[in-house]
Design a protein around this motif. Structure first.
Motif, PDB file in Angstrom:
ATOM      1  N   ARG A 169       3.326 -11.923  -6.630  1.00 41.72           N
ATOM      2  CA  ARG A 169       2.915 -13.331  -6.765  1.00 41.72           C
ATOM      3  C   ARG A 169       4.033 -14.169  -7.409  1.00 41.72           C
ATOM      4  N   LEU A 170       4.648 -13.591  -8.429  1.00 34.96           N
ATOM      5  CA  LEU A 170       5.736 -14.342  -9.083  1.00 34.96           C
ATOM      6  C   LEU A 170       6.883 -14.575  -8.104  1.00 34.96           C
ATOM      7  N   PHE A 171       7.191 -13.545  -7.323  1.00 41.21           N
ATOM      8  CA  PHE A 171       8.272 -13.709  -6.353  1.00 41.21           C
ATOM      9  C   PHE A 171       7.886 -14.682  -5.245  1.00 41.21           C
TER      10      PHE A 171
ATOM     11  N   SER B  67       9.395 -27.863 -12.147  1.00 36.09           N
ATOM     12  CA  SER B  67       8.672 -26.751 -11.513  1.00 36.09           C
ATOM     13  C   SER B  67       9.390 -25.439 -11.821  1.00 36.09           C
ATOM     14  N   TRP B  68      10.718 -25.500 -11.846  1.00 38.71           N
ATOM     15  CA  TRP B  68      11.502 -24.310 -12.224  1.00 38.71           C
ATOM     16  C   TRP B  68      11.112 -23.870 -13.643  1.00 38.71           C
ATOM     17  N   LEU B  69      10.993 -24.841 -14.545  1.00 41.79           N
ATOM     18  CA  LEU B  69      10.622 -24.503 -15.922  1.00 41.79           C
ATOM     19  C   LEU B  69       9.208 -23.941 -15.976  1.00 41.79           C
ATOM     20  N   ASN B  70       8.327 -24.484 -15.162  1.00 37.34           N
ATOM     21  CA  ASN B  70       6.958 -23.969 -15.137  1.00 37.34           C
ATOM     22  C   ASN B  70       6.979 -22.466 -14.796  1.00 37.34           C
ATOM     23  N   ILE B  71       7.659 -22.105 -13.705  1.00 41.53           N
ATOM     24  CA  ILE B  71       7.702 -20.675 -13.318  1.00 41.53           C
ATOM     25  C   ILE B  71       8.361 -19.857 -14.437  1.00 41.53           C
ATOM     26  N   THR B  72       9.486 -20.363 -14.952  1.00 44.68           N
ATOM     27  CA  THR B  72      10.218 -19.635 -16.000  1.00 44.68           C
ATOM     28  C   THR B  72       9.341 -19.393 -17.226  1.00 44.68           C
ATOM     29  N   SER B  73       8.544 -20.407 -17.557  1.00 44.94           N
ATOM     30  CA  SER B  73       7.800 -20.335 -18.815  1.00 44.94           C
ATOM     31  C   SER B  73       6.584 -19.414 -18.751  1.00 44.94           C
ATOM     32  N   ILE B  74       6.150 -19.005 -17.542  1.00 49.31           N
ATOM     33  CA  ILE B  74       4.979 -18.116 -17.469  1.00 49.31           C
ATOM     34  C   ILE B  74       5.374 -16.649 -17.327  1.00 49.31           C
TER      35      ILE B  74
ATOM     36  N   ARG C 118       6.743 -14.389 -19.246  1.00 44.44           N
ATOM     37  CA  ARG C 118       6.339 -13.461 -20.313  1.00 44.44           C
ATOM     38  C   ARG C 118       4.828 -13.249 -20.313  1.00 44.44           C
ATOM     39  N   ALA C 119       4.079 -14.346 -20.132  1.00 47.34           N
ATOM     40  CA  ALA C 119       2.615 -14.253 -20.217  1.00 47.34           C
ATOM     41  C   ALA C 119       2.045 -13.414 -19.065  1.00 47.34           C
ATOM     42  N   CYS C 120       2.775 -13.313 -17.948  1.00 46.61           N
ATOM     43  CA  CYS C 120       2.289 -12.543 -16.798  1.00 46.61           C
ATOM     44  C   CYS C 120       2.794 -11.109 -16.812  1.00 46.61           C
ATOM     45  N   SER C 121       3.588 -10.772 -17.810  1.00 45.78           N
ATOM     46  CA  SER C 121       4.173  -9.434 -17.869  1.00 45.78           C
ATOM     47  C   SER C 121       3.314  -8.513 -18.733  1.00 45.78           C
ATOM     48  N   THR C 122       3.288  -7.250 -18.350  1.00 42.85           N
ATOM     49  CA  THR C 122       2.573  -6.261 -19.179  1.00 42.85           C
ATOM     50  C   THR C 122       3.417  -5.871 -20.386  1.00 42.85           C
ATOM     51  N   ALA C 123       4.708  -6.195 -20.336  1.00 43.02           N
ATOM     52  CA  ALA C 123       5.612  -5.772 -21.415  1.00 43.02           C
ATOM     53  C   ALA C 123       5.482  -6.683 -22.626  1.00 43.02           C
TER      54      ALA C 123
ATOM     55  N   PRO D  64       9.914  -3.370 -22.542  1.00 40.63           N
ATOM     56  CA  PRO D  64       9.179  -2.822 -21.405  1.00 40.63           C
ATOM     57  C   PRO D  64       8.281  -1.641 -21.774  1.00 40.63           C
ATOM     58  N   LYS D  65       8.614  -0.940 -22.869  1.00 38.99           N
ATOM     59  CA  LYS D  65       7.809   0.248 -23.203  1.00 38.99           C
ATOM     60  C   LYS D  65       6.564  -0.112 -24.001  1.00 38.99           C
ATOM     61  N   LYS D  66       6.499  -1.348 -24.490  1.00 32.30           N
ATOM     62  CA  LYS D  66       5.363  -1.736 -25.315  1.00 32.30           C
ATOM     63  C   LYS D  66       4.412  -2.588 -24.469  1.00 32.30           C
ATOM     64  N   ASN D  67       3.269  -2.004 -24.127  1.00 33.69           N
ATOM     65  CA  ASN D  67       2.329  -2.730 -23.262  1.00 33.69           C
ATOM     66  C   ASN D  67       1.451  -3.685 -24.053  1.00 33.69           C
ATOM     67  N   LYS D  68       1.188  -4.840 -23.476  1.00 33.86           N
ATOM     68  CA  LYS D  68       0.263  -5.728 -24.180  1.00 33.86           C
ATOM     69  C   LYS D  68      -1.037  -5.825 -23.376  1.00 33.86           C
ATOM     70  N   SER D  69      -2.111  -6.231 -24.050  1.00 32.92           N
ATOM     71  CA  SER D  69      -3.419  -6.149 -23.389  1.00 32.92           C
ATOM     72  C   SER D  69      -3.713  -7.391 -22.535  1.00 32.92           C
ATOM     73  N   ARG D  70      -3.333  -8.580 -23.006  1.00 34.05           N
ATOM     74  CA  ARG D  70      -3.702  -9.794 -22.269  1.00 34.05           C
ATOM     75  C   ARG D  70      -2.554 -10.215 -21.345  1.00 34.05           C
ATOM     76  N   VAL D  71      -2.811 -10.085 -20.047  1.00 32.60           N
ATOM     77  CA  VAL D  71      -1.778 -10.436 -19.067  1.00 32.60           C
ATOM     78  C   VAL D  71      -2.382 -11.455 -18.108  1.00 32.60           C
ATOM     79  N   LEU D  72      -1.660 -12.555 -17.860  1.00 30.14           N
ATOM     80  CA  LEU D  72      -2.225 -13.606 -17.012  1.00 30.14           C
ATOM     81  C   LEU D  72      -1.860 -13.406 -15.539  1.00 30.14           C
ATOM     82  N   ASP D  73      -2.742 -13.921 -14.678  1.00 35.03           N
ATOM     83  CA  ASP D  73      -2.445 -13.937 -13.250  1.00 35.03           C
ATOM     84  C   ASP D  73      -1.416 -15.052 -12.993  1.00 35.03           C
ATOM     85  N   PRO D  74      -0.360 -14.780 -12.216  1.00 35.62           N
ATOM     86  CA  PRO D  74       0.702 -15.779 -12.039  1.00 35.62           C
ATOM     87  C   PRO D  74       0.229 -17.121 -11.484  1.00 35.62           C
TER      88      PRO D  74
END
Ligand SMILES: C[S@@+](CC[C@H](N)C(=O)[O-])C[C@H]1O[C@@H](n2cnc3c(N)ncnc32)[C@H](O)[C@@H]1O
Length: 418
Positions: free
Chosen positions: A136-138, A157-164, A166-171, A181-191
């Motif tokens: 989805r991000l791609f 719009s570039w900044l919008n994509i850039t700014s999300i 981290r929030a969409c990553s499991t890392a 990358p080895k530290k998983n977080k629980s709350r991950v957003l849909d892109p």
């Protein structure tokens, strides 16, 4: 100097403020504090502030000046970070046009089939995202690249994509922005949801700042502050340089730069970022292969040489007893050499009686104390500043990676008066 209650050292408060909150840059300082300082300067000097920030990062100082309709220039060496600051500085564009560009991107993205997506650099990205999130991000990236025009609205719009990203990553993200990358977080957003939510936030902040009467008064430039400044006649500088504490600024946006295909891995930072930022970490000084005696022989360092030289020699000796063999000895020398040049440039760009504030902290690599504020104060006197004064904000007891030391550290504001 009067005490001001707002904290100058942290970006956290900015996450509640319009425009400032569009991108979380951990290294940033408080926007409210900058506004307070501008107002105080004007009350005390009777002049309208013209502000300089030679380390503007994500643009905080310049945006604070916009909120007060004061002219400012911000310089930032890191090309990706500078682009973030420049995009935030487009808060004055038409919010409806921005929303339209984002909706077009999502519509186009939803119609891109996974088979159409070729992932650059699978390594880091695959470690940081679930497959579907990454697709989805791609698809957002592909849609943006297909649709964008020369119009500045697309920078938002570039900044919008850039700014999300981290929030969409499991890392996880370390306190100082490094991706883990080895530290998983629980709350991950849909892109798509994150992109649309950020679009709403940005659009309402654009309207709000325009309604509040912010001025289009800032210029944020990608520039290495070690080079002479073109613009002069500032009467106030508010800034925060890197501290000599081994934080690797080049690495702060590795995930984002990898996503956009600007680098393929950590090694690429050497050419993509390091040449235009000052040396403040051992990774940088190691890759620059600095000759210690040569750098110490620069006349700019003579005001502090009597203390700097023994400290670097001690670090060079301790290094040989340590497994990591970190090049703190050359890092510290290069750090003060680079900052000496920047302090000279700041001095040259200020009017008589102007003041400059450097938010700074000391450090103790391998337990060797580096009294940054005093050494920088002495370098400032040597280029012509009349006096310096350090206003402590807080004590710090930073644990250096994998080891502790007992040197008490602090952080505060170094005031320089021309
Ligand atoms: C402590 S941060 C400043 C953050 C900023 N106050 C904010 O609120 O976003 C220091 C910044 O200096 C930048 N920097 C390092 N060397 C530089 C140089 N030679 N010229 C300009 N900027 C540089 C780093 O990339 C980093 O963004």
């Amino acid at each position: 100097m009067n005490k001001i209650n707002a904290r100058s050292g942290t970006f956290l408060d900015n996450m509640k403020l319009p425009v400032h909150r569009w991108f979380r840059y951990s290294a940033g300082f408080s926007a409210q504090w900058v506004e307070d300082e501008i107002i105080r300067f004007e009350l005390e000097s009777g002049k309208k502030a013209k502000l300089l920030d030679p380390f503007v990062g994500s643009g905080t100082a310049c945006l604070s000046a916009c909120a007060l309709q004061r002219k400012s220039i911000g310089l930032e060496g890191h090309p990706f970070v500078a682009r973030i600051g420049q995009a935030k500085n487009l808060w004055h564009l038409n919010s409806d046009e921005f929303v339209d560009s984002c909706l077009e991107i999502v519509d186009r993205a939803r119609n891109i089939k996974p088979s159409q997506i070729i992932l650059d650099n699978k390594g880091l990205l695959e470690k940081c995202y679930e497959t579907e999130s990454l697709q989805r991000l791609f698809s957002l990236r592909l849609a943006y690249e297909d649709l964008k025009t020369e119009s500045a609205i697309w920078q938002l719009s570039w900044l919008n994509i850039t700014s999300i990203l981290r929030a969409c990553s499991t890392a996880g993200t370390a306190q100082w922005q490094y991706i883990l990358p080895k530290k998983n977080k629980s709350r991950v957003l849909d892109p798509y949801e994150a992109f649309l939510a950020k679009m709403d936030l940005m659009a309402s902040d654009m309207k709000l700042s325009q309604k509040k009467g912010w001025g289009k008064t800032a210029n944020i430039i990608q520039y290495d502050s070690r080079k002479n400044f073109v613009e002069k006649n500032f009467n106030l500088a508010i800034t925060s340089p890197p501290y000599p504490n081994n934080y690797d600024y080049a690495d702060s946006t590795r995930l984002e730069m990898t996503f956009w295909g600007e680098i393929n891995g950590w090694g690429d930072l050497k050419h993509a970022v390091r040449p235009s930022i000052m040396r403040s970490c051992s990774q940088h000084s190691a890759s620059d292969k600095i000759n210690l005696d040569e750098i110490l022989s620069n006349p700019e360092l003579s005001p502090i040489l009597a203390e700097l030289q023994p400290a670097t020699k001690e670090l060079a000796a301790i290094r040989l007893t340590k497994g990591g063999r970190k090049t703190y000895h050359t890092m510290v020398a290069a750090y003060f050499y680079d900052l000496a040049k920047i302090i000279r440039n700041v001095y040259a760009s200020l009017e008589k009686d102007a003041r400059a504030c450097f938010v700074i902290g000391d450090s103790a690599p391998y337990g060797v104390h580096v009294p940054a504020e005093r050494w920088l104060g002495e370098l400032a006197l040597s280029v012509g500043f009349k006096r310096f004064q350090f206003e402590k904000i807080r004590d710090r007891n930073i644990k250096w990676k994998n080891r502790t030391h007992t040197v008490p550290l602090h952080e505060g504001r170094l005031w320089l008066i021309k």
